[in-house]
Write a protein that holds these residues in place. Structure first.
Motif, PDB file in Angstrom:
ATOM      1  N   PHE A  60       3.963 -11.312   7.809  1.00  0.00           N
ATOM      2  CA  PHE A  60       3.498 -10.441   6.740  1.00  0.00           C
ATOM      3  C   PHE A  60       2.920 -11.304   5.632  1.00  0.00           C
ATOM      4  CE2 PHE A  60       3.475  -7.514   3.223  1.00  0.00           C
ATOM      5  CZ  PHE A  60       3.063  -6.340   3.833  1.00  0.00           C
ATOM      6  N   TYR A  61       1.700 -11.075   5.316  1.00  0.00           N
ATOM      7  CA  TYR A  61       0.766 -10.151   5.913  1.00  0.00           C
ATOM      8  C   TYR A  61       0.619 -10.407   7.415  1.00  0.00           C
ATOM      9  CZ  TYR A  61      -1.033  -8.704   1.290  1.00  0.00           C
ATOM     10  OH  TYR A  61      -1.179  -8.200   0.022  1.00  0.00           O
ATOM     11  N   PRO A  62       0.264  -9.340   8.181  1.00  0.00           N
ATOM     12  CA  PRO A  62      -0.037  -9.547   9.596  1.00  0.00           C
ATOM     13  C   PRO A  62      -1.266 -10.436   9.745  1.00  0.00           C
ATOM     14  CG  PRO A  62      -0.613  -7.322   8.898  1.00  0.00           C
ATOM     15  CD  PRO A  62       0.154  -7.938   7.766  1.00  0.00           C
ATOM     16  N   VAL A  63      -1.401 -11.025  10.936  1.00  0.00           N
ATOM     17  CA  VAL A  63      -2.505 -11.944  11.170  1.00  0.00           C
ATOM     18  C   VAL A  63      -3.235 -11.548  12.450  1.00  0.00           C
ATOM     19  CG1 VAL A  63      -0.865 -13.592  12.192  1.00  0.00           C
ATOM     20  CG2 VAL A  63      -3.148 -14.362  11.561  1.00  0.00           C
ATOM     21  N   PHE A  64      -4.514 -11.213  12.333  1.00  0.00           N
ATOM     22  CA  PHE A  64      -5.363 -10.900  13.476  1.00  0.00           C
ATOM     23  C   PHE A  64      -6.803 -10.802  12.997  1.00  0.00           C
ATOM     24  CE2 PHE A  64      -3.915  -6.822  11.761  1.00  0.00           C
ATOM     25  CZ  PHE A  64      -5.072  -6.043  11.718  1.00  0.00           C
ATOM     26  N   GLN A  65      -7.719 -10.795  13.911  1.00  0.00           N
ATOM     27  CA  GLN A  65      -9.124 -10.645  13.543  1.00  0.00           C
ATOM     28  C   GLN A  65      -9.862  -9.929  14.662  1.00  0.00           C
ATOM     29  OE1 GLN A  65     -10.149 -14.828  12.957  1.00  0.00           O
ATOM     30  NE2 GLN A  65     -11.364 -14.818  14.829  1.00  0.00           N
TER      31      GLN A  65
ATOM     32  N   LEU B  13      -4.604   0.760  10.622  1.00  0.00           N
ATOM     33  CA  LEU B  13      -4.384  -0.681  10.708  1.00  0.00           C
ATOM     34  C   LEU B  13      -4.654  -1.327   9.352  1.00  0.00           C
ATOM     35  CD1 LEU B  13      -5.952  -1.647  14.153  1.00  0.00           C
ATOM     36  CD2 LEU B  13      -3.537  -1.425  13.566  1.00  0.00           C
ATOM     37  N   PRO B  14      -3.953  -2.426   9.034  1.00  0.00           N
ATOM     38  CA  PRO B  14      -4.177  -3.074   7.736  1.00  0.00           C
ATOM     39  C   PRO B  14      -5.639  -3.471   7.549  1.00  0.00           C
ATOM     40  CG  PRO B  14      -2.244  -3.985   8.834  1.00  0.00           C
ATOM     41  CD  PRO B  14      -2.917  -3.104   9.833  1.00  0.00           C
ATOM     42  N   ASP B  15      -6.165  -3.219   6.348  1.00  0.00           N
ATOM     43  CA  ASP B  15      -7.553  -3.597   6.094  1.00  0.00           C
ATOM     44  C   ASP B  15      -7.641  -5.091   5.795  1.00  0.00           C
ATOM     45  OD1 ASP B  15      -6.878  -4.033   3.368  1.00  0.00           O
ATOM     46  OD2 ASP B  15      -7.350  -1.966   2.858  1.00  0.00           O
ATOM     47  N   SER B  16      -8.862  -5.578   5.575  1.00  0.00           N
ATOM     48  CA  SER B  16      -9.093  -7.020   5.422  1.00  0.00           C
ATOM     49  C   SER B  16      -8.391  -7.611   4.204  1.00  0.00           C
ATOM     50  CB  SER B  16     -10.599  -7.295   5.335  1.00  0.00           C
ATOM     51  OG  SER B  16     -11.180  -6.609   4.228  1.00  0.00           O
ATOM     52  N   LYS B  17      -8.029  -6.763   3.221  1.00  0.00           N
ATOM     53  CA  LYS B  17      -7.332  -7.254   2.042  1.00  0.00           C
ATOM     54  C   LYS B  17      -5.824  -7.373   2.268  1.00  0.00           C
ATOM     55  CE  LYS B  17     -10.681  -5.374  -1.273  1.00  0.00           C
ATOM     56  NZ  LYS B  17     -10.872  -4.471  -2.443  1.00  0.00           N
ATOM     57  N   HIS B  18      -5.346  -6.814   3.382  1.00  0.00           N
ATOM     58  CA  HIS B  18      -3.906  -6.801   3.644  1.00  0.00           C
ATOM     59  C   HIS B  18      -3.575  -7.398   5.013  1.00  0.00           C
ATOM     60  CE1 HIS B  18      -4.484  -3.689   0.516  1.00  0.00           C
ATOM     61  NE2 HIS B  18      -3.342  -4.160   0.060  1.00  0.00           N
TER      62      HIS B  18
ATOM     63  N   PHE C 118       1.774  -7.053  13.167  1.00  0.00           N
ATOM     64  CA  PHE C 118       0.708  -7.433  14.094  1.00  0.00           C
ATOM     65  C   PHE C 118       0.487  -8.944  14.022  1.00  0.00           C
ATOM     66  CE2 PHE C 118      -0.265  -3.021  12.802  1.00  0.00           C
ATOM     67  CZ  PHE C 118      -0.115  -2.423  14.048  1.00  0.00           C
ATOM     68  N   PHE C 119       0.400  -9.580  15.189  1.00  0.00           N
ATOM     69  CA  PHE C 119       0.337 -11.040  15.227  1.00  0.00           C
ATOM     70  C   PHE C 119      -0.869 -11.580  15.988  1.00  0.00           C
ATOM     71  CE2 PHE C 119       3.607  -9.366  18.143  1.00  0.00           C
ATOM     72  CZ  PHE C 119       2.988  -9.583  19.368  1.00  0.00           C
TER      73      PHE C 119
END
Length: 308
Positions: free
Chosen positions: A123-128, A137-142, A182-183
């Motif tokens: 946290f924050y989650p990490v993905f692209q 799903l978390p936006d690019s700021k989160h 999310f990882f």
């Protein structure tokens, strides 16, 4: 949501072979709500973001008097709003701030005899990209993308985090568990961290596991369960409903969902995990208002049957 269960770390041996089924208290705890949600199978509750320490003291007192375990999903208190510490922040100052926030939460939980306190990791989650762009799903700021947080950097931060958590557990006699967020492609780092530090329990969320499977190409939830099963201390049990490019989560897991492709595979994940780990506890992290009392009791009975 961050959860705290009332029990000291040194009592773990007592409960290893005794599963605990818990209800999620979505609103401020009341005995009336507890009466609506509990039955013979329920021996614990999970709470989150209480308005004050007086409210925390009240629910703790109720649990002790009624032989009920209490869990708290961090933050323990909600007077500052709902937030989660950024435990893998690449910025050193933000990372140190997160460790300080964790320590405060752990200390507070220990004052009321919590079995565990739960934080999200990563946290924050990490993905692209690429991924299925569900609105929830978390936006690019989160979230962090790989250029913001490389795998090597994530591994280094994870080691420092887990060492700090182990130290806090010993200092306060307070179990700490981590629920996966999310990882992306960093799942091997997550699994390796729990293997290297077995003192820290893992929390599996069946809804988030299914969303990960749907949103991220190539992710195999059963391969992940094979790897993480020995570390699982608690399961957050609920399902997901998908329609076009959006989903609704925190749904009670009902039998008619099992073979309906519009729903997640929550019950299948639970059965699979139960065959590999006989010790984890379960929190029904669903919106119980979506079903009748009769359906709720049937859900509890069915869950117990799957575990046996």
């Amino acid at each position: 949501m961050v959860l705290i269960l009332i029990r000291n770390v040194d009592k773990e041996v007592v409960t290893l072979n005794s599963r605990r089924l818990q209800v999620g208290m979505w609103n401020q705890f009341t005995e009336e709500d507890w009466g609506q949600l509990a039955d013979k199978h329920i021996s614990g509750m999970e709470i989150c973001s209480l308005p004050s320490q007086d409210a925390l003291r009240e629910v703790s007192h109720f649990c002790r008097n009624h032989g009920v375990e209490m869990g708290v999903h961090a933050p323990v208190l909600g007077d500052a709003g709902f937030w989660l510490p950024q435990v893998n922040a690449p910025d050193p100052e933000r990372f140190q701030l997160a460790l300080g926030q964790v320590a405060e939460e752990v200390q507070l939980a220990s004052l009321y005899g919590a079995d565990y306190v739960l934080f999200h990791y990563p946290f924050y989650p990490v993905f692209q990209e690429p991924f299925m762009t569900y609105p929830r799903l978390p936006d690019s700021k989160h979230r962090y993308n790989y250029s913001q947080l490389s795998k090597d950097r994530f591994r280094d931060i994870s080691q420092r985090l887990f060492e700090h958590l182990c130290e806090l557990q010993l200092r306060y006699g307070q179990r700490i568990v981590l629920e996966h967020d999310f990882f992306g492609e960093y799942g091997d780092v997550l699994v390796d961290s729990f293997c290297a530090y077995p003192e820290i329990g893992f929390v599996l969320d069946t809804a988030r596991l299914d969303i990960t499977h749907r949103a991220f190409h190539g992710f195999d939830p059963y391969h992940f369960l094979d790897q993480i099963a020995p570390s699982v201390y608690l399961v957050h049990y609920s399902n997901v409903y998908y329609e076009e490019e959006k989903f609704t989560h925190h749904l009670p897991v009902l039998p008619e969902q099992d073979h309906d492709g519009r729903y997640g595979d929550a019950s299948a994940y639970l059965r699979y995990l139960a065959a590999k780990n006989s010790r984890f506890h379960i929190t029904f992290e669903h919106n119980a208002s979506l079903v009748t009392r009769e359906q709720l009791i049937q859900l509890y009975d069915r869950t117990v049957g799957m575990l046996e």
